[in-house]
Each structure stands twice: as structure tokens, then as C-alpha cells.
Scaffold this motif. Structure first.
Motif, short mmCIF file in Angstrom:
data_model
loop_
_atom_site.label_atom_id
_atom_site.label_comp_id
_atom_site.label_asym_id
_atom_site.label_seq_id
_atom_site.Cartn_x
_atom_site.Cartn_y
_atom_site.Cartn_z
N TRP A 180 0.84 -1.20 0.00
CA TRP A 180 0.00 0.00 0.00
C TRP A 180 0.88 1.25 0.00
O TRP A 180 0.69 2.16 0.76
CB TRP A 180 -0.99 -0.02 1.16
N ASN A 181 1.88 1.24 -0.88
CA ASN A 181 2.81 2.36 -1.02
C ASN A 181 3.51 2.66 0.31
O ASN A 181 3.68 3.81 0.70
CB ASN A 181 2.11 3.61 -1.56
N ALA A 182 3.88 1.60 1.01
CA ALA A 182 4.46 1.75 2.35
C ALA A 182 5.78 1.01 2.46
O ALA A 182 6.07 0.10 1.68
CB ALA A 182 3.49 1.22 3.40
N GLU A 183 6.57 1.43 3.45
CA GLU A 183 7.77 0.68 3.79
C GLU A 183 7.93 0.68 5.31
O GLU A 183 7.48 1.60 5.99
CB GLU A 183 9.02 1.24 3.10
N LEU A 184 8.53 -0.39 5.79
CA LEU A 184 8.77 -0.51 7.23
C LEU A 184 9.90 0.40 7.67
O LEU A 184 10.87 0.60 6.93
CB LEU A 184 9.11 -1.96 7.59
N VAL A 185 9.77 0.93 8.86
CA VAL A 185 10.81 1.73 9.48
C VAL A 185 11.65 0.78 10.33
O VAL A 185 11.11 0.07 11.18
CB VAL A 185 10.21 2.85 10.36
N HIS A 186 12.95 0.75 10.08
CA HIS A 186 13.84 -0.17 10.78
C HIS A 186 14.74 0.58 11.76
O HIS A 186 15.04 1.75 11.57
CB HIS A 186 14.71 -0.93 9.78
N GLY A 187 15.16 -0.11 12.80
CA GLY A 187 16.10 0.46 13.76
C GLY A 187 15.40 1.11 14.93
O GLY A 187 14.18 1.07 15.06
N ASP A 188 16.20 1.74 15.79
CA ASP A 188 15.65 2.44 16.95
C ASP A 188 14.75 3.57 16.47
O ASP A 188 15.09 4.29 15.53
CB ASP A 188 16.78 3.00 17.81
N LEU A 189 13.62 3.75 17.16
CA LEU A 189 12.61 4.71 16.75
C LEU A 189 13.16 6.13 16.59
O LEU A 189 12.94 6.77 15.56
CB LEU A 189 11.44 4.70 17.73
N GLY A 190 13.84 6.65 17.60
CA GLY A 190 14.32 8.02 17.54
C GLY A 190 15.19 8.31 16.33
O GLY A 190 14.86 9.19 15.52
N PRO A 191 16.30 7.59 16.17
CA PRO A 191 17.15 7.84 15.00
C PRO A 191 16.44 7.56 13.67
O PRO A 191 16.66 8.28 12.69
CB PRO A 191 18.33 6.88 15.20
N ALA A 192 15.57 6.57 13.63
CA ALA A 192 14.86 6.25 12.39
C ALA A 192 13.94 7.40 11.98
O ALA A 192 13.90 7.79 10.81
CB ALA A 192 14.06 4.96 12.56
N VAL A 193 13.22 7.96 12.93
CA VAL A 193 12.33 9.07 12.61
C VAL A 193 13.14 10.33 12.30
O VAL A 193 12.78 11.10 11.41
CB VAL A 193 11.30 9.29 13.74
N GLN A 194 14.25 10.53 12.99
CA GLN A 194 15.12 11.67 12.66
C GLN A 194 15.57 11.58 11.19
O GLN A 194 15.62 12.59 10.50
CB GLN A 194 16.35 11.71 13.58
N ARG A 195 15.89 10.37 10.73
CA ARG A 195 16.28 10.20 9.33
C ARG A 195 15.13 10.57 8.40
O ARG A 195 15.33 11.21 7.37
CB ARG A 195 16.76 8.78 9.06
N LEU A 196 13.90 10.15 8.75
CA LEU A 196 12.73 10.48 7.92
C LEU A 196 12.51 11.98 7.85
O LEU A 196 12.05 12.50 6.84
CB LEU A 196 11.47 9.80 8.46
N LYS A 197 12.81 12.67 8.93
CA LYS A 197 12.61 14.11 8.98
C LYS A 197 13.67 14.89 8.20
O LYS A 197 13.52 16.08 7.98
CB LYS A 197 12.59 14.60 10.44
N GLN A 198 14.72 14.23 7.75
CA GLN A 198 15.82 14.91 7.07
C GLN A 198 15.46 15.40 5.67
O GLN A 198 16.08 16.32 5.17
CB GLN A 198 17.05 14.00 6.98
N SER A 199 14.48 14.77 5.02
CA SER A 199 14.15 15.19 3.66
C SER A 199 12.64 15.25 3.48
O SER A 199 11.89 14.55 4.16
CB SER A 199 14.75 14.23 2.63
N GLY A 200 12.20 16.10 2.58
CA GLY A 200 10.79 16.25 2.30
C GLY A 200 10.23 17.51 2.92
O GLY A 200 10.94 18.29 3.56
N GLU A 201 8.94 17.71 2.72
CA GLU A 201 8.27 18.93 3.17
C GLU A 201 7.56 18.77 4.50
O GLU A 201 7.66 19.61 5.36
CB GLU A 201 7.26 19.38 2.10
N ARG A 202 6.76 17.72 4.64
CA ARG A 202 5.96 17.58 5.85
C ARG A 202 5.66 16.09 6.08
O ARG A 202 5.25 15.38 5.18
CB ARG A 202 4.64 18.34 5.72
N LEU A 203 5.87 15.66 7.30
CA LEU A 203 5.61 14.28 7.71
C LEU A 203 4.45 14.33 8.70
O LEU A 203 4.42 15.17 9.60
CB LEU A 203 6.87 13.72 8.38
N TRP A 204 3.49 13.45 8.52
CA TRP A 204 2.27 13.46 9.31
C TRP A 204 2.15 12.12 10.05
O TRP A 204 2.40 11.07 9.46
CB TRP A 204 1.10 13.66 8.36
#
Length: 188
Positions: free
Chosen positions: A96-120
Motif C-alpha cells: 500500500w505504497n508503504a515501507e517498514l521503518v527499521h532500527g531504533d525509533l528516535g534515529p529512524a524518525v530523525q532520518r525520515l525528517k531529514q528530507s521532504g516537506e511535511r511528515l504526518w
């Protein structure tokens, strides 16, 4: 760095179960569609991902189900095509146009926040963990004019108080009120 916004419906007594508030109406669905369109990616825990997928994934036939009203289709199409990230320790694969987030939650989400406009992010459990880690940049609560009297409550178990500043407010004809907050001291 793209901001992470937590958005959820909540009753006046703090219940955040998805069926506790008012049923969606045309005005609220237009609002949520516009908000979802502003995000370039969605972040879900397993429960929210599976719930949203069961309700809003376009059927293989390519035809939306008969129960869906015409004014719900733009929301369904928006969430169906959105990029999704899923935090789960029990799922081994997602689609469903998705991918799993791997690793420790904090660093993984920090990586997601590094690029793009807005994360919801939506849901109950994952946002609590993200709030405890200080990773939520915006909080949006659509407060429903309902007293549920039971059910899961908003951010129950938060380790430390988070002071918020109101930066935006929208009133609906139903009596619901959308309020967007930033952590106190953050730039708007």
C-alpha cells in the motif's frame, strides 16, 4: 528538516478512539483531505496502518465500495496514493505504497525528517513514543463536541508535560474545533 505533525480527532473528555467522536461529514472530510494533501509522507504504527488500509485502500477492482459517499472519495484517493512509513516490530512486510521503518525509533524518525516537506503521524501509541522523544513539531487536535466517558485517552502515559502554544484554529459547523499547536518556544 521537515516537521512532524501529529493529527487526531479527540472528544472533549480526551478519548481518541476513532469511533468516539462525531461521524465524518462532508466539511470534516474536506478538511482532513486538505491536511493530508499537505503531507508528503505518513507515519503510522501497525494498528493505525492496518485500520487505515482496511478502510481507505482502493479495492483491486479499482472501484470504491458502495458504502463510500461521493464526498469521501477525495480523502480515500489522497490517503491511498500517499507515501507511508510503518513502525512495527511484528510486521515483516507492508505494501500500500508503504515501507517498514527499521532500527531504533528516535534515529529512524530523525532520518525520515531529514528530507521532504511535511511528515504526518496519526494514531495513539506511536505518537506517545514520539512525543516522549521530543520528535513531534506540531500537534493538531480536532476536538469533537462529544463526551465519550471511556476509551483510550490522548497521550495517556506521557512522561513529561509538554507546553504548547496555539497557532491556528478552525471551527466546523458540527461544533468540532481544529486546533494546531507548536511546542512552547518553537517558531511558527
Amino acid at each position: 528538516m521537515r516537521p512532524l505533525r501529529y493529527s487526531i480527532n479527540v472528544t472533549l473528555d480526551g478519548c481518541c478512539h476513532h469511533e468516539a467522536g462525531l461521524p465524518p461529514d462532508e466539511e470534516s472530510m474536506r478538511y482532513w483531505t486538505a491536511e493530508m494533501e499537505r503531507a508528503d509522507a505518513l507515519l503510522f504504527g501497525r494498528v493505525t496502518y492496518e485500520m487505515m488500509e482496511s478502510a481507505w485502500r482502493k479495492p483491486a477492482t479499482g472501484v470504491w465500495p458502495d458504502w463510500m459517499r461521493e464526498w469521501e472519495i477525495p480523502f480515500a484517493e489522497t490517503i491511498d496514493r500517499a507515501k507511508k512509513y510503518v513502525v512495527s516490530s511484528t510486521l515483516s512486510a507492508v505494501d500500500w505504497n508503504a515501507e517498514l521503518v527499521h532500527g531504533d525509533l528516535g534515529p529512524a524518525v530523525q532520518r525520515l525528517k531529514q528530507s521532504g516537506e511535511r511528515l504526518w503521524v496519526g494514531g495513539v501509541t506511536l505518537p506517545l513514543a514520539l512525543a516522549d522523544l521530543g520528535l513531534i513539531d506540531e500537534y493538531e487536535f480536532v476536538v469533537q463536541p462529544v463526551l465519550a466517558g471511556h476509551g483510550p485517552t490522548l497521550l495517556a502515559g506521557l512522561h513529561e508535560r509538554i507546553r504548547l502554544e496555539l497557532v491556528e484554529r478552525h471551527e466546523f459547523g458540527s461544533g468540532a474545533v481544529a486546533m494546531r499547536y507548536l511546542p512552547a518556544g518553537a517558531a511558527a
